[in-house]
Motif scaffolding. Structure first.
Motif, PDB file in Angstrom:
ATOM      1  N   GLN A  17       0.817  -1.211   0.000  1.00 41.52           N
ATOM      2  CA  GLN A  17       0.000   0.000   0.000  1.00 41.52           C
ATOM      3  C   GLN A  17       0.849   1.258   0.000  1.00 41.52           C
ATOM      4  N   ASP A  18       2.032   1.179   0.608  1.00 46.73           N
ATOM      5  CA  ASP A  18       2.900   2.350   0.742  1.00 46.73           C
ATOM      6  C   ASP A  18       4.341   1.880   0.535  1.00 46.73           C
ATOM      7  N   VAL A  19       4.934   2.249  -0.584  1.00 45.85           N
ATOM      8  CA  VAL A  19       6.279   1.781  -0.911  1.00 45.85           C
ATOM      9  C   VAL A  19       7.299   2.289   0.100  1.00 45.85           C
ATOM     10  N   VAL A  20       7.179   3.529   0.554  1.00 51.67           N
ATOM     11  CA  VAL A  20       8.130   4.085   1.526  1.00 51.67           C
ATOM     12  C   VAL A  20       8.095   3.273   2.823  1.00 51.67           C
ATOM     13  N   GLU A  21       6.907   2.981   3.332  1.00 53.26           N
ATOM     14  CA  GLU A  21       6.791   2.182   4.558  1.00 53.26           C
ATOM     15  C   GLU A  21       7.321   0.765   4.347  1.00 53.26           C
ATOM     16  N   ALA A  22       7.035   0.184   3.183  1.00 55.32           N
ATOM     17  CA  ALA A  22       7.544  -1.156   2.879  1.00 55.32           C
ATOM     18  C   ALA A  22       9.075  -1.145   2.816  1.00 55.32           C
ATOM     19  N   LEU A  23       9.655  -0.109   2.202  1.00 52.95           N
ATOM     20  CA  LEU A  23      11.110  -0.002   2.151  1.00 52.95           C
ATOM     21  C   LEU A  23      11.704   0.077   3.551  1.00 52.95           C
ATOM     22  N   ALA A  37      14.604   2.847  -6.961  1.00 56.90           N
ATOM     23  CA  ALA A  37      13.247   3.358  -6.752  1.00 56.90           C
ATOM     24  C   ALA A  37      12.905   4.265  -7.923  1.00 56.90           C
ATOM     25  N   ASP A  38      11.640   4.252  -8.325  1.00 51.55           N
ATOM     26  CA  ASP A  38      11.245   5.081  -9.468  1.00 51.55           C
ATOM     27  C   ASP A  38      11.159   6.568  -9.129  1.00 51.55           C
ATOM     28  N   ASP A  39      11.152   6.904  -7.855  1.00 50.72           N
ATOM     29  CA  ASP A  39      11.121   8.297  -7.416  1.00 50.72           C
ATOM     30  C   ASP A  39      11.810   8.339  -6.058  1.00 50.72           C
ATOM     31  N   SER A  40      12.686   9.308  -5.841  1.00 49.28           N
ATOM     32  CA  SER A  40      13.449   9.351  -4.588  1.00 49.28           C
ATOM     33  C   SER A  40      12.626   9.807  -3.389  1.00 49.28           C
ATOM     34  N   LYS A  41      11.526  10.518  -3.605  1.00 47.33           N
ATOM     35  CA  LYS A  41      10.728  11.023  -2.486  1.00 47.33           C
ATOM     36  C   LYS A  41       9.418  10.256  -2.281  1.00 47.33           C
ATOM     37  N   ASN A  42       8.756   9.886  -3.349  1.00 44.89           N
ATOM     38  CA  ASN A  42       7.467   9.211  -3.242  1.00 44.89           C
ATOM     39  C   ASN A  42       7.372   8.072  -4.268  1.00 44.89           C
ATOM     40  N   PRO A  43       8.159   7.010  -4.061  1.00 49.38           N
ATOM     41  CA  PRO A  43       8.181   5.938  -5.052  1.00 49.38           C
ATOM     42  C   PRO A  43       6.880   5.134  -5.077  1.00 49.38           C
ATOM     43  N   THR A  44       6.555   4.656  -6.264  1.00 50.77           N
ATOM     44  CA  THR A  44       5.433   3.723  -6.417  1.00 50.77           C
ATOM     45  C   THR A  44       5.939   2.348  -6.835  1.00 50.77           C
ATOM     46  N   TYR A  45       7.237   2.259  -7.145  1.00 50.41           N
ATOM     47  CA  TYR A  45       7.857   0.996  -7.530  1.00 50.41           C
ATOM     48  C   TYR A  45       9.309   1.061  -7.105  1.00 50.41           C
ATOM     49  N   ILE A  55      13.847  -8.359  -4.660  1.00 47.56           N
ATOM     50  CA  ILE A  55      12.387  -8.337  -4.634  1.00 47.56           C
ATOM     51  C   ILE A  55      11.946  -6.932  -5.037  1.00 47.56           C
ATOM     52  N   HIS A  56      10.899  -6.860  -5.828  1.00 48.15           N
ATOM     53  CA  HIS A  56      10.358  -5.566  -6.221  1.00 48.15           C
ATOM     54  C   HIS A  56       9.075  -5.296  -5.447  1.00 48.15           C
ATOM     55  N   LEU A  57       8.852  -4.047  -5.103  1.00 43.53           N
ATOM     56  CA  LEU A  57       7.682  -3.614  -4.349  1.00 43.53           C
ATOM     57  C   LEU A  57       6.883  -2.648  -5.213  1.00 43.53           C
ATOM     58  N   GLN A  58       5.601  -2.899  -5.359  1.00 41.10           N
ATOM     59  CA  GLN A  58       4.765  -2.057  -6.216  1.00 41.10           C
ATOM     60  C   GLN A  58       3.540  -1.587  -5.449  1.00 41.10           C
ATOM     61  N   ARG A  59       3.295  -0.287  -5.505  1.00 38.78           N
ATOM     62  CA  ARG A  59       2.142   0.295  -4.824  1.00 38.78           C
ATOM     63  C   ARG A  59       0.851  -0.137  -5.509  1.00 38.78           C
ATOM     64  N   HIS A  60      -0.100  -0.538  -4.672  1.00 35.58           N
ATOM     65  CA  HIS A  60      -1.447  -0.856  -5.132  1.00 35.58           C
ATOM     66  C   HIS A  60      -2.426  -0.019  -4.329  1.00 35.58           C
ATOM     67  N   ASP A  61      -3.412   0.508  -4.977  1.00 34.29           N
ATOM     68  CA  ASP A  61      -4.397   1.370  -4.355  1.00 34.29           C
ATOM     69  C   ASP A  61      -5.130   0.655  -3.230  1.00 34.29           C
ATOM     70  N   VAL A  62      -5.515   1.413  -2.210  1.00 30.42           N
ATOM     71  CA  VAL A  62      -6.222   0.866  -1.055  1.00 30.42           C
ATOM     72  C   VAL A  62      -7.493   0.139  -1.480  1.00 30.42           C
ATOM     73  N   SER A  63      -8.168   0.620  -2.509  1.00 31.68           N
ATOM     74  CA  SER A  63      -9.411  -0.016  -2.959  1.00 31.68           C
ATOM     75  C   SER A  63      -9.187  -1.455  -3.401  1.00 31.68           C
ATOM     76  N   GLU A  64      -8.003  -1.766  -3.927  1.00 29.64           N
ATOM     77  CA  GLU A  64      -7.692  -3.138  -4.326  1.00 29.64           C
ATOM     78  C   GLU A  64      -7.641  -4.058  -3.109  1.00 29.64           C
ATOM     79  N   TRP A  65      -7.132  -3.549  -1.997  1.00 28.75           N
ATOM     80  CA  TRP A  65      -7.013  -4.349  -0.776  1.00 28.75           C
ATOM     81  C   TRP A  65      -8.400  -4.598  -0.190  1.00 28.75           C
TER      82      TRP A  65
END
Length: 126
Positions: A17-23, A37-45, A55-65
């Motif tokens: 849900q949150d790439v930064v927290e997962a990292l 990371a695809d972005d240094s401040k707010n990555p989604t991948y 391992i790769h981490l990918q953000r998924h919208d809360v609605s998917e969960w």
């Protein structure tokens, strides 16, 4: 004669849900380092690495969960499993029933879920 294809590695993608927290979790608790990371401040991948595993981490919208989205299960071949078990135990990442055990299929293993219920099993053949 044709050369046969050779599978060299796999880079599974875990939904989060949150790439930064997962990292933070994988780096601070499980000893991984950030590979990219695809972005240094707010990555989604992003990718994390420890030893020979990436391992790769990918953000998924809360609605998917909320819609019953199924998380991944990984089985990671491990050396020095007793040491790794103690390392992660000290990081307090285990569920109260997590244990290092020998299985009927001739492995020694332990398993737990990450922050987003992705299953992580670490094992070695006996």
């Amino acid at each position: 004669m044709m050369n046969k294809g050779h599978l060299h590695q796999i880079h599974p993608i875990l939904p989060v849900q949150d790439v930064v927290e997962a990292l933070k979790y994988y780096v601070n608790k499980l000893g991984f380092s950030i590979a990219f990371a695809d972005d240094s401040k707010n990555p989604t991948y992003a990718g994390i690495r420890r030893d020979d595993v990436e391992i790769h981490l990918q953000r998924h919208d809360v609605s998917e969960w909320e819609s019953g989205f199924n998380a991944a299960m990984l089985r990671i071949v491990t050396q020095n499993i007793d040491d790794l078990f103690e390392e992660y135990k000290a990081q307090e990442v285990f569920h109260k029933n997590t244990s290092l055990k020998e299985t009927a299929w001739q492995t020694r293993e332990f398993a737990f879920y990450d922050l987003y219920k992705n299953g992580l099993t670490f094992y070695t053949d006996i």
